[in-house]
Design an enzyme around this catalytic site. Structure first.
Site, PDB file in Angstrom:
ATOM      1  N   ARG A 252       0.831  -1.206   0.000  1.00 17.59           N
ATOM      2  CA  ARG A 252       0.000   0.000   0.000  1.00 17.59           C
ATOM      3  C   ARG A 252       0.865   1.255   0.000  1.00 17.59           C
ATOM      4  NH1 ARG A 252      -4.387   1.853   4.652  1.00 17.59           N
ATOM      5  NH2 ARG A 252      -5.580   3.272   3.339  1.00 17.59           N
TER       6      ARG A 252
ATOM      7  N   ASP B 136      -5.410   4.789  13.854  1.00 16.12           N
ATOM      8  CA  ASP B 136      -4.480   5.176  12.800  1.00 16.12           C
ATOM      9  C   ASP B 136      -4.954   6.462  12.157  1.00 16.12           C
ATOM     10  OD1 ASP B 136      -6.642   4.415  11.282  1.00 16.12           O
ATOM     11  OD2 ASP B 136      -5.688   2.660  10.387  1.00 16.12           O
TER      12      ASP B 136
END
Length: 533
Positions: free
Chosen positions: A155, A445
């Site tokens: 990613r 996050d």
């Protein structure tokens, strides 16, 4: 071309990665797509200005794009991608211990994350890229060869991020091009030769939704894939990518996104918090789009989110692509806390994910490795197949209104306090070089930081009253909550960390009281505050 020197402790990674040919490859990639990336950002800005000026709402495209008018499917995926039941999420490869634990796990895949769960300091970028290199090239002691490991779903950073430590033609390079270029150059051939990649997640799809160019970002990525494959001598279609539909505008163009990437598509992914935050990003100044307390009123059961998930499943499966859900962020309590406590957390997480399985998803993510076996057993029990492509969801009749209706509800003091603490601690973690952290039994996050600071900004902007006692959410009220949190949290920190926490709280207050909404917290932090690594 300019490359920053090796940080202390990262000399081996720098020597391995920053070879003359690798840097040349990335530089050529940047030069080839620099203008298209600039145009991508301009179109994002123009679309936001248009929405603000006119008050328009997004709608499904009605033009004669091939995605609408012809019978087509995405190219078949490699065998190892047929079953994508469980990915481990937020696995920053810069955290060597966590990354290696993920490699040893029974997960189908690993979201090898340079975005949401990762802090992109120069040492972290080098360490993370090097750890991926070592895993792919079988250089980590005690770790199996790449073909026997969970699939690495790489990613790169999203388009809003910049790599300040590499400059090409006098400009810092786009973060995703740096990450993608380095990952491809060093790993693609090895991954392909072992039927293990190269496979990617693409973050924060945010489309223009205007005229024929709303799916430009998918088209740009498709061109990047073709360029890289040609440059490296790889067959067309070697790269496979899953697009994260993290923006409300992108949800109206999912079929077009798949079409643009049809040679390279794994499918689409839906998650709750970045997507919910995008409503504030795009429409947050409008009173009809005030999002209520996420802790109490926002879940995948709510109509706007369940409609979004149903549409992801329906669109993907109609076109032969996989549809995957978001991440279960809960953490299992330590074993010493008792089995009952662990069972309760696991049962709650499993119940939420069972709803996604019944909606037709082909997989989702968890953070806690301890949850893998239970979730995998659920897939075996309720699906009896490696995927659910046969679940076409013809029953779903999703309209634009379904995707845009806000859930009812207000603001609670508990929810406001939680959002404040999440936002402050995310900034604090970035100062410490970490992209995610643990709070109240869950991993947090940038996605949860985005929704937290977005809601606080919006509640201040619209002077929302608390359900508890009708006090109004104001900047001074948020400041008092912030000060109380810092005072309480400081008791467990060193003197140096207390100063960092105070600075983090001050930055959080800047962000949530700005007149104009900062589009991404990570952009604000990396470009205006934390470009110090």
């Amino acid at each position: 071309v300019h490359i920053s020197v090796a940080p202390v402790g990262c000399e081996e990674a720098w020597r391995t990665l920053m070879t003359r040919d690798a840097v040349k490859f990335v530089a050529q990639l940047v030069i080839a797509f620099d203008e298209e990336v600039e145009e991508l950002h301009r179109r994002r800005q123009l679309r936001k200005l248009h929405l603000d000026r006119t008050g328009d709402l997004p709608d499904f495209l009605d033009h004669a794009h091939p995605a609408k008018t012809s019978d087509w499917k995405v190219a078949p995926v490699p065998e190892r991608l047929n079953c994508r039941h469980l990915d481990l999420g937020d696995v920053s490869p810069s955290n060597t211990q966590h990354f290696e634990a993920a490699l040893r796990s029974s997960a189908q895949g690993i979201q090898t994350d340079f975005d949401d769960g990762h802090c992109p300091s120069w040492p972290n970028q080098l360490r993370g890229l090097h750890n991926v290199f070592r895993a792919v090239h079988h250089q980590i002691p005690g770790i199996s060869p790449i073909q026997d490991l969970p699939i690495l779903m790489l990613r790169p950073r999203a388009w809003n991020m910049t790599e300040f430590n590499m400059m090409v033609n006098g400009k810092a390079v786009p973060g995703p091009l740096f990450d993608f270029g380095m990952l491809m150059y060093h790993n693609a051939k090895k991954l392909l030769s072992h039927q293990s990649g190269p496979f990617f997640y693409l973050s924060k799809a945010s489309h223009a939704n205007t005229s024929l160019e709303g799916f430009l970002e998918a088209r740009v990525w498709n061109s990047i894939f073709k360029w890289a494959q040609n440059k490296l001598g790889l067959p067309l279609g070697s790269v496979k990518a899953c697009v994260l539909i993290e923006n409300v505008l992108a949800s109206f163009e999912m079929e077009e996104i798949l079409y643009e990437l049809k040679e390279h598509s794994v499918g689409l992914n839906c998650g709750i918090w970045d997507y919910s935050a995008s409503f504030v990003n795009k429409f947050g100044h409008r009173s009809e789009f005030v999002l209520p307390d996420r802790s109490k009123y926002v879940s995948m059961e709510k109509h706007f989110l369940s409609s979004y998930m149903d549409l992801v499943v329906q669109t993907c499966h109609r076109r032969g692509a996989h549809a995957t859900g978001g991440m279960a962020a809960a953490l299992l309590p330590p074993a010493k806390g008792g089995q009952e406590a662990r069972d309760n957390v696991l049962q709650k997480a499993a119940l939420g994910k069972l709803r996604e399985i019944k909606a037709g998803v082909d997989g989702f993510m968890v953070y806690d490795i301890g949850m893998l076996s239970t979730m995998q057993e659920m897939f075996k029990r309720f699906t009896h197949s490696p995927n659910q492509l046969h679940v076409t969801r013809d029953d779903a009749r999703i309209t634009a209104a379904d995707l845009l209706v806000m859930p009812s509800g207000g603001v609670t003091l508990t929810g406001l306090r939680h959002n404040v603490s999440v936002g402050i601690m995310f900034i604090f973690s970035w100062f410490k070089g970490r992209g995610h952290y643990f709070l109240n039994g869950a991993v947090e996050d940038s996605a949860t930081a985005e929704i937290s600071r977005s809601q606080v900004w919006q509640w201040i902007r619209h002077c929302r009253p608390l359900e508890d006692d009708k006090r109004t959410v104001t900047s001074s009220f948020v400041q008092s909550l912030s000060e109380n949190f810092v005072k309480q949290k400081s008791q467990e920190l060193s003197a140096e960390d207390r100063k960092t926490l105070e600075t983090s709280a001050a930055i959080f207050l800047q962000i949530v009281t700005k007149r104009n909404f900062p589009e991404f917290i990570t952009t604000y932090l990396s470009e205006e505050i934390l470009n110090i690594f």
